[in-house]
Design an enzyme around this catalytic site. Structure first.
Site, PDB file in Angstrom:
ATOM      1  N   ASP A 177      -4.843  18.374  11.009  1.00  0.00           N
ATOM      2  CA  ASP A 177      -5.325  18.577  12.375  1.00  0.00           C
ATOM      3  C   ASP A 177      -6.317  17.450  12.642  1.00  0.00           C
ATOM      4  O   ASP A 177      -6.800  16.798  11.716  1.00  0.00           O
ATOM      5  CB  ASP A 177      -6.018  19.949  12.470  1.00  0.00           C
ATOM      6  N   SER A 178      -6.644  17.233  13.913  1.00  0.00           N
ATOM      7  CA  SER A 178      -7.667  16.230  14.219  1.00  0.00           C
ATOM      8  C   SER A 178      -9.040  16.681  13.719  1.00  0.00           C
ATOM      9  O   SER A 178      -9.920  15.858  13.504  1.00  0.00           O
ATOM     10  CB  SER A 178      -7.709  15.967  15.722  1.00  0.00           C
ATOM     11  N   CYS A 202      -2.171  20.219  14.852  1.00  0.00           N
ATOM     12  CA  CYS A 202      -2.745  19.653  16.074  1.00  0.00           C
ATOM     13  C   CYS A 202      -1.672  19.575  17.164  1.00  0.00           C
ATOM     14  O   CYS A 202      -0.632  18.947  16.982  1.00  0.00           O
ATOM     15  CB  CYS A 202      -3.280  18.265  15.747  1.00  0.00           C
ATOM     16  N   GLU A 208     -17.150  23.453  20.806  1.00  0.00           N
ATOM     17  CA  GLU A 208     -17.963  22.796  19.779  1.00  0.00           C
ATOM     18  C   GLU A 208     -19.456  22.936  20.054  1.00  0.00           C
ATOM     19  O   GLU A 208     -20.261  22.891  19.132  1.00  0.00           O
ATOM     20  CB  GLU A 208     -17.526  21.337  19.637  1.00  0.00           C
ATOM     21  N   CYS A 230      -3.798  24.320  22.119  1.00  0.00           N
ATOM     22  CA  CYS A 230      -4.827  23.552  21.399  1.00  0.00           C
ATOM     23  C   CYS A 230      -5.496  24.511  20.441  1.00  0.00           C
ATOM     24  O   CYS A 230      -5.804  25.658  20.817  1.00  0.00           O
ATOM     25  CB  CYS A 230      -5.845  22.970  22.381  1.00  0.00           C
ATOM     26  N   HIS A 258      -8.378  24.842  19.403  1.00  0.00           N
ATOM     27  CA  HIS A 258      -9.719  25.328  19.743  1.00  0.00           C
ATOM     28  C   HIS A 258      -9.699  26.527  20.696  1.00  0.00           C
ATOM     29  O   HIS A 258     -10.659  27.279  20.758  1.00  0.00           O
ATOM     30  CB  HIS A 258     -10.521  24.227  20.432  1.00  0.00           C
TER      31      HIS A 258
END
Lengths: 266, 266
Positions: free
Chosen positions: A12-13, A75, A153, A184, A186
């Site tokens: 993943d990134s 990702c 984040e 995504c 996140h």
């Protein structure tokens, strides 16, 4: 080593892909995993396809050194842009992205085939979700939501700003879709704000489970399912910050050791 | 080539540093500049000091290939974390970051020496601004504002969400500071929202002008000021997106050609 006993690589990134790891681990408890988060170069979603492909190939090269039998691209951005290149470079590996499994799950769950998809700029711009869904008869609405990742984040999970941003991005979806793909890794973290903005009656689709179910089928059909229970998964990042182990513990419900590797990625 | 006719290198994590370039160009119109934006790996502000130092040294290495006489670190995060390492590696070069010039300008302008400083997580965590200002008798208030950069990049300049985020970050500064350092090249773009949140009577300090004035003095004292007028500046990025040329034109008021270079940075 027996072919089935080789590990599964995931990249993943960043560490958001641990949500995908967790789902895979639950569905495939006998497998050994090697996880790589390219935290030195994240985010991918705002970068060009050429650069995303280059980073993805470098991540895959790192993971193949562990003699993986399969490679999961957790990702969404990489899955949208770099999957063909990865398959071309590693034809002998089972390679799975998150786009098609998530889209198939949405098609299965959506009552009226009115499906929304949200993701990074690069994911939405690639048009991969939209094309796959439209070719199977769905009406598709899509939107890039670049502020969701920084809000997660920043830890503004249950925060008025996050609700306002979600409303701004997703208000238009409310009367249009019955199902929404969280494109995504996140986004599951702010599922509540997303659900409020898009309407609580909507079905939300996350990548992890969708990928896990399909990967299990493929490994089984090729006789590659591991027979032994293992618990020695490895976690790497390309830039280490202490907070990662805290966040990873939150994601996984247990402590994990995360190591930094940079030598082979640049 | 005469020593004074060598170019000045500037690097930033992205293209935000063009605001610094513009200020330098205005104050030093006779100089030739080579600009590098490390867009493939931005942002720097959320990454570890070790990785920021590594990236900064690689950027400097790229620029020194143009035989630069001076190196300007336009990025506040790099300036906070990597300046000592850069000076150690290139003792023969004039190397200037944005921290001390900006802090000196704030000390000069602040009536009661009550100074606020905002920046990325890495800039604020480094404590560089705070230490420099406190050692010179200022009362300092600092805050990391990680959502400002993505808001600028989303183009939400005059947007209720941006005003709400600014209020959340900066409301506490209102009755505490008389001067605020905008410790990130992106922040001047949302100066209006910042000014409203912190109080319109406050003095806002931007990096570009502060750096330009000091660089001109240093070059002059060393006999390094260029005598010729030049207009062949070079602009490089490590990941090219078409929007950069549009954004750069907005920043600079004219068209510029931006080239991608990746070979030497990884």
């Amino acid at each position: 080593m027996q072919e089935s006993e080789r590990p599964i690589g995931i990249f993943d990134s960043g560490i958001g892909g641990l949500t995908v790891y967790r789902a895979l681990k639950k569905l495939l408890p006998g497998e050994r995993f090697v996880y790589l988060g390219d935290t030195a170069r994240l985010p991918y979603g705002t970068k060009s396809p050429r650069t995303i492909i280059r980073f993805s190939l470098e991540n895959a090269e790192f993971l193949t050194k562990f003699d993986v039998k399969a490679l999961v691209v957790a990702c969404n951005t990489s899955s949208s842009v770099a999957l063909d290149e990865l398959k071309k470079k590693y034809p002998q590996l089972v390679i799975m992205g998150v786009i098609e499994p998530s889209a198939r799950m949405a098609l299965n769950l959506s009552p009226r085939k009115k499906i929304g998809v949200i993701g990074t700029e690069a994911t939405i711009r690639s048009g991969k979700y939209q094309k796959f869904l439209r070719e199977r008869g769905a009406e598709v609405f899509s939107k890039a939501c670049p502020l969701f990742v920084p809000l997660v984040e920043e830890g503004w999970i249950d925060h008025p700003v996050t609700r306002m941003v979600a409303e701004e991005y997703l208000g238009e979806f409310k009367n249009r879709v019955d199902t929404l793909i969280l494109g995504c890794t996140h986004y599951p973290v702010i599922k509540k704000a997303i659900s409020l903005a898009v309407g609580e009656d909507k079905i939300l689709v996350e990548s992890g489970e969708a990928v896990g179910i399909e990967l299990k089928k493929i490994l089984n059909s090729r006789g590659l399912l591991s027979r032994e229970n293992q618990d020695n998964d490895l976690f790497f990042v390309t830039d280490y910050l202490q907070k990662f182990e805290r966040v990873a513990s939150l994601f996984l419900g247990k402590k994990v050791k995360i190591e930094e590797r940079k030598f082979s990625l640049c």
